[in-house]
Design an enzyme around this catalytic site. Structure first.
Site, PDB file in Angstrom:
ATOM      1  N   ASP A 157       1.001  -1.252   0.084  1.00  0.00           N
ATOM      2  CA  ASP A 157       0.228   0.013  -0.023  1.00  0.00           C
ATOM      3  C   ASP A 157       0.982   1.224  -0.079  1.00  0.00           C
ATOM      4  OD1 ASP A 157       0.720  -0.674   2.652  1.00  0.00           O
ATOM      5  OD2 ASP A 157      -0.567   0.865   3.552  1.00  0.00           O
ATOM      6  N   GLU A 217       0.168  -0.862   5.433  1.00  0.00           N
ATOM      7  CA  GLU A 217       1.514  -0.315   6.432  1.00  0.00           C
ATOM      8  C   GLU A 217       1.189   0.912   6.843  1.00  0.00           C
ATOM      9  OE1 GLU A 217       5.270   1.004   7.776  1.00  0.00           O
ATOM     10  OE2 GLU A 217       4.112   1.995   5.935  1.00  0.00           O
ATOM     11  N   HIS A 228       5.601  10.187   0.640  1.00  0.00           N
ATOM     12  CA  HIS A 228       4.489  10.867   0.763  1.00  0.00           C
ATOM     13  C   HIS A 228       4.232  12.134  -0.067  1.00  0.00           C
ATOM     14  CE1 HIS A 228       3.703   8.488   4.816  1.00  0.00           C
ATOM     15  NE2 HIS A 228       4.125   7.701   3.959  1.00  0.00           N
TER      16      HIS A 228
HETATM   17 ZN   LIG Z   1       6.771   2.819   3.619  1.00  0.00          ZN
END
Ligand SMILES: [Zn+2]
Length: 365
Positions: free
Chosen positions: A67, A121, A337
Site C-alpha cells: 500500500d 502499512e 508521501h
Molecule cells: Zn513505507
C-alpha cells in the site's frame, strides 16, 4: 529473470494505484508475478502475499508493503528516473526484494527466502498484525523494505505510544464562567503538565535518543454560548530504544493521576490506545555486516547507518521476532508521501544487487 524485468515490474506496480485499504489488484498482480518467477505463493485472508524461493537454511524474511498513501502520481520515466506514487515509499523496496531474492537463487544461493508483501502499512498495520497473529514460521534473519537509500541501511526506529484524554465538567451558561469549570481550560492545564514532562526529556540532546510528545487532536465544546462540558485530546509519544515503553506509559499515567487530584470540579479519563516497541539493530550485527560488505562490493561505497524517528511495520515485527533485522530499500525518504516521489533506475538496480549479495553473505555465515 531477464535484464529489463526489474524496471518492468516496478513500472507496473506503480501503475496499479494501491492506497491502504485498496490493495486487492496489487495483491493479485504480485501473486501472479511471483508465481511466474518460480516462487511458491500463498495469499491470506487480508490479501498479504507470501512467496518462497529456495530451500533449507538460512531462512530469511524480506518484508515490504503493497500500500501507499493516497494520491495517484502519473507514472512516467524521465531520463534515468521513474515517477509514481510509491516509487520511494515503498514499491521499489518491495520490487527489489522480489528481484533480489530471485537473482540470489539464480546465482546458486542457499536457503529459503520468503518475500512477504503486506497490506495497510500506511494505515494501521493490519496486514502485519494479521500475519504475526497467524504465523508459526520461524526465520533466522529479516529485512524490511523502506527507503534507506541503496547505499545505506536503517538500524533504528523509535517506538510509539498513543493515548487520549477526556475531561468532563458540568456545562453552564457562557455568561457565568465564574460559576462553572471549563473543560477546555482543564485540558489546557493538563497539556501544560504533560509538556513540562517533555521538557525534562529534551535534556538528552540527540532527537533520536529522547522521547518526544505531540498533541495531535483536540475537540471540545458544542455551542458558542455554553461553557464546554467536554474536551478530548489525543497525544502521540515517540520512544527511543534507550527508554522502556511500559515505564514511560507508567510515568505518563502518573502525571495524569497527580493532576486529577487537584482538579476537583472535573472528571478526567484517559486511555492508552496503541503502542509500538522501538527497534534498534546493533551496528556490528551479522545483518549489518552482510549489507555493509555487499554495498562495498557492489558500489565501492562505505555503508551509512541511519536511525529514524518514525515507526513502521518493523516495530510490530520485533514484538514477536527477536532476530537480526535491518530496514533497507532504495530511494530518498525525504520524498516519502510527497507528490514528487521518484526513483533513480540505477539506484534501484544497485539495490537488487546489494540484496542478492547480502543474502550470499548471510548464507556464508
Ligand atoms: Zn513505507
Amino acid at each position: 529473470m531477464d535484464e529489463d524485468y526489474p524496471v518492468t515490474l516496478l513500472s507496473r506496480m506503480l501503475e496499479i494505484y494501491s492506497p491502504s485499504g485498496h490493495e486487492k489488484e496489487m495483491s493479485e498482480f504480485l501473486a501472479g508475478e511471483m508465481k511466474r518467477l518460480g516462487y511458491d505463493v500463498e495469499v491470506d485472508e487480508v490479501g498479504n502475499v507470501l512467496g518462497r524461493v529456495g530451500s533449507g537454511l538460512p531462512k530469511v524474511l524480506l518484508c515490504g508493503h503493497m500500500d501507499t498513501v493516497e494520491g495517484f502520481i502519473e507514472v512516467k520515466r524521465r531520463g534515468k528516473v521513474i515517477f509514481g506514487r510509491g516509487a520511494v515509499d515503498a514499491k521499489s523496496s518491495l520490487a527489489a526484494f522480489i528481484c533480489g531474492a530471485k537473482r540470489y537463487v539464480e546465482l546458486g544461493g542457499k536457503g529459503t527466502i520468503s518475500v512477504l508483501a503486506v497490506v495497510d502499512e500506511e494505515g494501521k498495520s493490519e496486514g502485519m498484525k494479521h500475519y504475526l497473529s497467524r504465523t508459526s514460521e520461524t526465520f533466522d534473519f529479516a529485512v524490511f523494505g523502506e527507503p534507506s537509500g541503496a547505499y545505506s541501511v536503517t538500524i533504528g526506529y523509535k517506538g510509539r505510544i498513543v493515548f487520549s484524554v477526556e475531561c468532563t465538567t458540568a456545562p453552564g451558561h457562557a455568561s457565568a464562567p465564574q460559576l462553572f469549570e471549563n473543560s477546555i481550560y482543564v485540558a489546557i492545564r493538563l497539556i501544560d503538565k504533560l509538556r513540562s514532562m517533555e521538557a525534562e526529556w529534551e535534556r538528552v540532546g540527540e532527537i533520536f535518543d529522547m522521547p518526544t510528545m505531540c498533541v495531535t487532536l483536540i475537540n471540545g465544546g458544542s455551542q458558542d454560548n455554553t461553557i464546554p462540558g467536554r474536551c478530548e485530546f489525543s497525544v502521540d509519544v515517540r520512544v527511543p530504544p534507550s527508554r522502556d515503553v511500559y515505564d514511560l506509559k507508567g510515568r505518563i499515567a502518573g502525571v495524569i493521576e497527580d493532576f486529577k487530584v487537584g482538579e476537583k470540579r472535573a472528571t478526567i479519563r484517559y486511555d492508552f490506545k496503541d503502542e509500538n516497541m522501538p527497534f534498534v539493530e546493533s551496528e556490528d550485527s551479522v545483518m549489518v555486516r552482510a549489507f555493509r560488505d555487499s554495498i562495498m562490493a557492489v558500489k565501492g561505497r562505505e555503508c551509512k547507518l541511519i536511525k529514524k524517528t518514525g515507526t513502521s511495520d518493523v516495530n510490530e515485527f520485533v514484538k514477536k521476532f527477536r532476530i537480526p533485522t535491518v530496514v533497507y530499500g532504495p530511494g530518498n525518504s525525504r520524498l516519502d508521501h510527497t507528490p514528487n516521489e521518484n526513483i533513480s533506475i540505477e539506484e534501484y538496480g544497485d539495490s537488487i544487487e546489494v540484496i542478492a549479495r547480502a543474502l550470499m553473505n548471510l548464507s556464508q555465515g
